[in-house]
Motif scaffolding. Structure first.
Motif, PDB file in Angstrom:
ATOM      1  N   ILE A 262      51.658  28.668  34.709  1.00  0.00           N
ATOM      2  CA  ILE A 262      51.093  30.022  34.807  1.00  0.00           C
ATOM      3  C   ILE A 262      50.452  30.214  36.180  1.00  0.00           C
ATOM      4  O   ILE A 262      50.621  31.254  36.818  1.00  0.00           O
ATOM      5  CB  ILE A 262      50.022  30.281  33.719  1.00  0.00           C
ATOM      6  CG1 ILE A 262      50.603  30.124  32.327  1.00  0.00           C
ATOM      7  CG2 ILE A 262      49.450  31.692  33.856  1.00  0.00           C
ATOM      8  CD1 ILE A 262      49.573  30.226  31.216  1.00  0.00           C
ATOM      9  N   ILE A 263      49.700  29.220  36.616  1.00  0.00           N
ATOM     10  CA  ILE A 263      49.033  29.302  37.927  1.00  0.00           C
ATOM     11  C   ILE A 263      50.071  29.514  39.023  1.00  0.00           C
ATOM     12  O   ILE A 263      49.920  30.387  39.884  1.00  0.00           O
ATOM     13  CB  ILE A 263      48.209  28.022  38.208  1.00  0.00           C
ATOM     14  CG1 ILE A 263      47.024  27.928  37.244  1.00  0.00           C
ATOM     15  CG2 ILE A 263      47.711  28.018  39.655  1.00  0.00           C
ATOM     16  CD1 ILE A 263      46.321  26.573  37.246  1.00  0.00           C
ATOM     17  N   HIS A 264      51.133  28.724  38.970  1.00  0.00           N
ATOM     18  CA  HIS A 264      52.179  28.820  39.998  1.00  0.00           C
ATOM     19  C   HIS A 264      52.832  30.199  39.980  1.00  0.00           C
ATOM     20  O   HIS A 264      53.065  30.811  41.031  1.00  0.00           O
ATOM     21  CB  HIS A 264      53.232  27.733  39.776  1.00  0.00           C
ATOM     22  CG  HIS A 264      54.350  27.762  40.768  1.00  0.00           C
ATOM     23  ND1 HIS A 264      54.184  27.361  42.080  1.00  0.00           N
ATOM     24  CD2 HIS A 264      55.653  28.162  40.650  1.00  0.00           C
ATOM     25  CE1 HIS A 264      55.326  27.515  42.726  1.00  0.00           C
ATOM     26  NE2 HIS A 264      56.235  28.000  41.888  1.00  0.00           N
ATOM     27  N   TYR A 268      48.745  32.993  43.051  1.00  0.00           N
ATOM     28  CA  TYR A 268      47.458  32.723  43.691  1.00  0.00           C
ATOM     29  C   TYR A 268      47.458  31.321  44.287  1.00  0.00           C
ATOM     30  O   TYR A 268      47.824  30.352  43.627  1.00  0.00           O
ATOM     31  CB  TYR A 268      46.311  32.859  42.689  1.00  0.00           C
ATOM     32  CG  TYR A 268      45.895  34.284  42.420  1.00  0.00           C
ATOM     33  CD1 TYR A 268      44.851  34.878  43.138  1.00  0.00           C
ATOM     34  CD2 TYR A 268      46.536  35.054  41.458  1.00  0.00           C
ATOM     35  CE1 TYR A 268      44.472  36.188  42.896  1.00  0.00           C
ATOM     36  CE2 TYR A 268      46.165  36.373  41.210  1.00  0.00           C
ATOM     37  CZ  TYR A 268      45.132  36.932  41.933  1.00  0.00           C
ATOM     38  OH  TYR A 268      44.757  38.225  41.697  1.00  0.00           O
ATOM     39  N   GLN A 269      47.018  31.222  45.544  1.00  0.00           N
ATOM     40  CA  GLN A 269      46.954  29.925  46.220  1.00  0.00           C
ATOM     41  C   GLN A 269      45.644  29.205  45.915  1.00  0.00           C
ATOM     42  O   GLN A 269      45.588  27.986  45.875  1.00  0.00           O
ATOM     43  CB  GLN A 269      47.073  30.113  47.741  1.00  0.00           C
ATOM     44  CG  GLN A 269      48.347  30.825  48.173  1.00  0.00           C
ATOM     45  CD  GLN A 269      49.611  30.080  47.768  1.00  0.00           C
ATOM     46  OE1 GLN A 269      49.701  28.864  47.930  1.00  0.00           O
ATOM     47  NE2 GLN A 269      50.577  30.811  47.231  1.00  0.00           N
ATOM     48  N   LYS A 270      44.587  29.985  45.694  1.00  0.00           N
ATOM     49  CA  LYS A 270      43.257  29.424  45.468  1.00  0.00           C
ATOM     50  C   LYS A 270      42.866  29.610  44.004  1.00  0.00           C
ATOM     51  O   LYS A 270      43.043  30.694  43.438  1.00  0.00           O
ATOM     52  CB  LYS A 270      42.257  30.142  46.381  1.00  0.00           C
ATOM     53  CG  LYS A 270      40.816  29.693  46.223  1.00  0.00           C
ATOM     54  CD  LYS A 270      39.919  30.561  47.104  1.00  0.00           C
ATOM     55  CE  LYS A 270      38.446  30.268  46.824  1.00  0.00           C
ATOM     56  NZ  LYS A 270      37.562  31.203  47.535  1.00  0.00           N
ATOM     57  N   PHE A 278      42.434  37.749  37.275  1.00  0.00           N
ATOM     58  CA  PHE A 278      43.489  38.687  37.656  1.00  0.00           C
ATOM     59  C   PHE A 278      44.886  38.075  37.702  1.00  0.00           C
ATOM     60  O   PHE A 278      45.867  38.815  37.804  1.00  0.00           O
ATOM     61  CB  PHE A 278      43.158  39.312  39.019  1.00  0.00           C
ATOM     62  CG  PHE A 278      41.904  40.137  38.999  1.00  0.00           C
ATOM     63  CD1 PHE A 278      41.910  41.413  38.474  1.00  0.00           C
ATOM     64  CD2 PHE A 278      40.708  39.618  39.472  1.00  0.00           C
ATOM     65  CE1 PHE A 278      40.747  42.173  38.430  1.00  0.00           C
ATOM     66  CE2 PHE A 278      39.534  40.365  39.440  1.00  0.00           C
ATOM     67  CZ  PHE A 278      39.561  41.654  38.908  1.00  0.00           C
ATOM     68  N   GLY A 279      44.972  36.750  37.605  1.00  0.00           N
ATOM     69  CA  GLY A 279      46.280  36.107  37.648  1.00  0.00           C
ATOM     70  C   GLY A 279      46.666  35.468  36.329  1.00  0.00           C
ATOM     71  O   GLY A 279      47.757  35.700  35.798  1.00  0.00           O
ATOM     72  N   ILE A 280      45.761  34.663  35.770  1.00  0.00           N
ATOM     73  CA  ILE A 280      46.071  33.902  34.555  1.00  0.00           C
ATOM     74  C   ILE A 280      45.803  34.718  33.293  1.00  0.00           C
ATOM     75  O   ILE A 280      46.669  34.861  32.423  1.00  0.00           O
ATOM     76  CB  ILE A 280      45.263  32.586  34.533  1.00  0.00           C
ATOM     77  CG1 ILE A 280      45.642  31.716  35.741  1.00  0.00           C
ATOM     78  CG2 ILE A 280      45.511  31.826  33.231  1.00  0.00           C
ATOM     79  CD1 ILE A 280      44.763  30.501  35.933  1.00  0.00           C
ATOM     80  N   ALA A 281      44.597  35.274  33.178  1.00  0.00           N
ATOM     81  CA  ALA A 281      44.203  35.994  31.956  1.00  0.00           C
ATOM     82  C   ALA A 281      45.153  37.135  31.593  1.00  0.00           C
ATOM     83  O   ALA A 281      45.537  37.262  30.419  1.00  0.00           O
ATOM     84  CB  ALA A 281      42.765  36.492  32.086  1.00  0.00           C
ATOM     85  N   PRO A 282      45.546  38.000  32.551  1.00  0.00           N
ATOM     86  CA  PRO A 282      46.433  39.108  32.165  1.00  0.00           C
ATOM     87  C   PRO A 282      47.752  38.643  31.569  1.00  0.00           C
ATOM     88  O   PRO A 282      48.305  39.304  30.681  1.00  0.00           O
ATOM     89  CB  PRO A 282      46.664  39.846  33.493  1.00  0.00           C
ATOM     90  CG  PRO A 282      45.482  39.512  34.329  1.00  0.00           C
ATOM     91  CD  PRO A 282      45.146  38.096  33.970  1.00  0.00           C
TER      92      PRO A 282
END
Length: 563
Positions: A262-264, A268-270, A278-282
């Motif tokens: 999911i992170i990848h 998002y780099q950081k 805003f990246g994982i939760a949605p």
């Protein structure tokens, strides 16, 4: 929209004392004083929490009782079902508890109600299915505290229920075998603001202590606990801060294949509270909103890389559809608002045919943010019932207002800032008129959004080391907002709108010092200001990285002309 800038009255003597005593720069010391973090132990706990800073889980009411019952289930290999919510908090709660219990040799089933068909919390049909599968013990996570009738029904069918929840209980607790909720009136636990997954973490910590396990056996789940805690917008203070701070460090080296994926895919780099929010939760939430919560759970539990890749693609697709659906409803709502001049009302209430229930709350939030007025959105179905969500602004109690409209409402629930509601279509106009009458007495037009400013800074005094030091205050979120600074009498050196007029890009000059600035959703200001204008701004200091080049930047929250 006019906003009020409220700057702290800095206690220079205290700031200097903290600065010298703990070898901090003035800016960091100022923010700690503003947050009322001034004692040695409080400063250490805030900046450098450790695994030793978790409270004793057995201080939680009913914890010992719950642990003993689960230990018995492990020993006798009983059939256990975890019943959880469909949002990030619920899904991470199930992930942590199921994984931990499986490591103890207990296979457990899970149940997540379908948001679109069953709604939130326990229901009788679900309990009946769980019974038919031979369940003997049911553990609720992130729900259950208000399910009095449903738990009585489970009791009548021979299921023993352990409730773990973090929501406010009613006047009466459910008659479960054990009820773990730090918001119980009889709770002596030193912290009451844990997320649902935080309560689950305390449960596995207590089981781990009882079994004499190494701390790593329950601490290893802090990456997932951190995701649920930050996503559920609980205050990031006290034990939540320990969870978030340690959890973020663990996420960077997580062994959870699904989480890594999911992170990848988020781009998002950081890894910080922003990338989680805003990246994982949605992506995880999108599954629940579209009625596919099980897929997010499967992803976080899977160890098969092929399955993980396939599920990640599905999550991204659900999120894409959610975004498109949300955009469509938002555009329809705005057209209705403008056509009927509803923005001139004290409260904005709109309805549409078959708007998607899973995203209507997000749209209500956007409309409230856009107009700074309470809003309620209703989706009318073929049966003539309008179901929807409402969001409010600080200073207006939405739940209390609806209490005065009960003759026009089928049902509603929630709290001062957010509600769920059902209204008959033939009563919609009457409801809207009555609610507007109530809102008109609240002087909503006099409620102004406040921006809390930590300190005034001169651009010439900013340097990379100073901005880097602010990272010690992370993770940011509810109860620990990003520090905001004021910059006065800056000259506009360049100004333009980006992204089809949505965002604002500036370079600002203070004497001979120039700094880049970005204002998200402030693109309309490009028509109001010109090169050479003198302005005051408030915003967040950050380091922007573009094409491998780093530069200091102000992320602007508001602008006004210099006096």
């Amino acid at each position: 929209m006019n906003k009020k800038w409220q700057i702290y009255e800095n206690n220079e003597e205290k700031i200097k004392e903290i600065q010298e005593k703990y070898q901090l720069n003035k800016l960091l010391a100022t923010i700690l004083v503003n947050r009322n973090i001034t004692e040695k132990e409080d400063i250490r706990l805030f900046l450098q929490p450790t695994r030793k800073d978790f409270h004793n889980p057995f201080l939680i009411t009913d914890m010992k009782k719950a642990v003993e019952r689960i230990m018995e289930a492990i020993q006798n290999q009983e059939k256990v079902t975890i019943y959880g919510d469909y949002d990030v908090d619920g899904i991470t709660s199930i992930t942590v508890l199921k994984s931990f219990l499986q490591d103890r040799g207990l296979e457990v089933a899970t149940y997540i109600p379908n948001r679109l068909e069953e709604g939130y919390g326990l229901n009788r049909e679900a309990i009946r299915k769980i019974v038919n599968n031979g369940c003997q013990v049911m553990i609720t996570v992130d729900c259950g505290i208000s399910a009095l009738d449903e738990i009585e029904y489970a009791n009548s069918l021979g299921i023993e229920t352990i409730v773990t929840d973090h929501h406010e209980p009613g006047k009466e607790l459910p008659h479960a075998f054990a009820v773990i909720d730090n918001k119980r009136k009889d709770s002596n636990y030193p912290f009451r603001e844990l997320a649902g997954v935080g309560v689950v973490f305390k449960l596995i910590q207590a089981i781990g202590i009882t079994l004499g396990l190494k701390e790593e056996e329950y601490l290893k789940y802090l990456d997932i606990v951190c995701i649920g805690t930050i996503s559920d917008i609980v205050p990031l203070v006290n034990e939540n801060r320990v969870i978030a701070k340690l959890g973020l460090m663990l996420i960077c080296q997580t062994r959870n294949v699904g989480l890594r994926s999911i992170i990848h895919s988020s781009g998002y780099q950081k890894i910080d509270s922003t990338s989680i929010s805003f990246g994982i939760a949605p992506r995880i939430n999108a599954c629940g909103r579209m009625g596919k919560a099980e897929e997010a759970l499967e992803l976080l539990l899977s160890k098969n890389i092929n399955q993980v890749n396939e599920l990640t693609q599905r999550l991204n697709e659900h999120n894409r559809i959610r975004q498109e659906t949300e955009k469509s409803i938002f555009e329809n709502a705005i057209k209705q608002i403008e056509k009927e001049h509803l923005q001139e009302n004290n409260a904005i209430i709109v309805g549409g045919e078959n708007w998607h229930h899973g995203v209507i709350g997000i749209v209500s939030s956007k409309i409230t943010e856009m107009y700074f007025k309470p809003s309620i959105l209703l989706s009318f179905e073929e049966n003539g019932i309008g179901k929807g969500s409402g969001r409010s602004i600080p200073g207006f109690d939405l739940h209390e207002a609806l209490m005065q409209c009960t003759d026009t409402i089928e049902k509603f629930g929630g709290h001062s800032m957010a509600v769920g509601i059902a209204v008959q279509k033939d009563k919609f106009i009457k409801f809207r008129e009555k609610f507007e009458q109530i809102a008109s007495k609240a002087n909503i037009d006099e409620i102004v959004p406040v921006i809390q400013v930590d300190s005034k800074i001169d651009v010439k005094d900013i340097n990379k080391e100073m901005v880097e030091s602010l990272k010690q205050l992370e993770p940011f979120g509810e109860g620990n907002r990003m520090p905001i600074f004021m910059f006065k009498n800056l000259k506009i050196d360049s100004i333009r709108a980006l992204s089809e007029g949505k965002h604002l890009k500036l370079t600002l000059k203070d004497n001979n010092t120039i700094i880049n600035s970005i204002g998200f959703n402030l693109g309309y200001l490009a028509e109001e200001y010109r090169i050479g204008d003198k302005i005051d701004v408030v915003g967040v200091l950050e380091i922007n990285s573009f094409n491998g080049v780093e530069s200091l930047q102000i992320n602007i929250r508001d602008v006004m002309r210099s006096l």
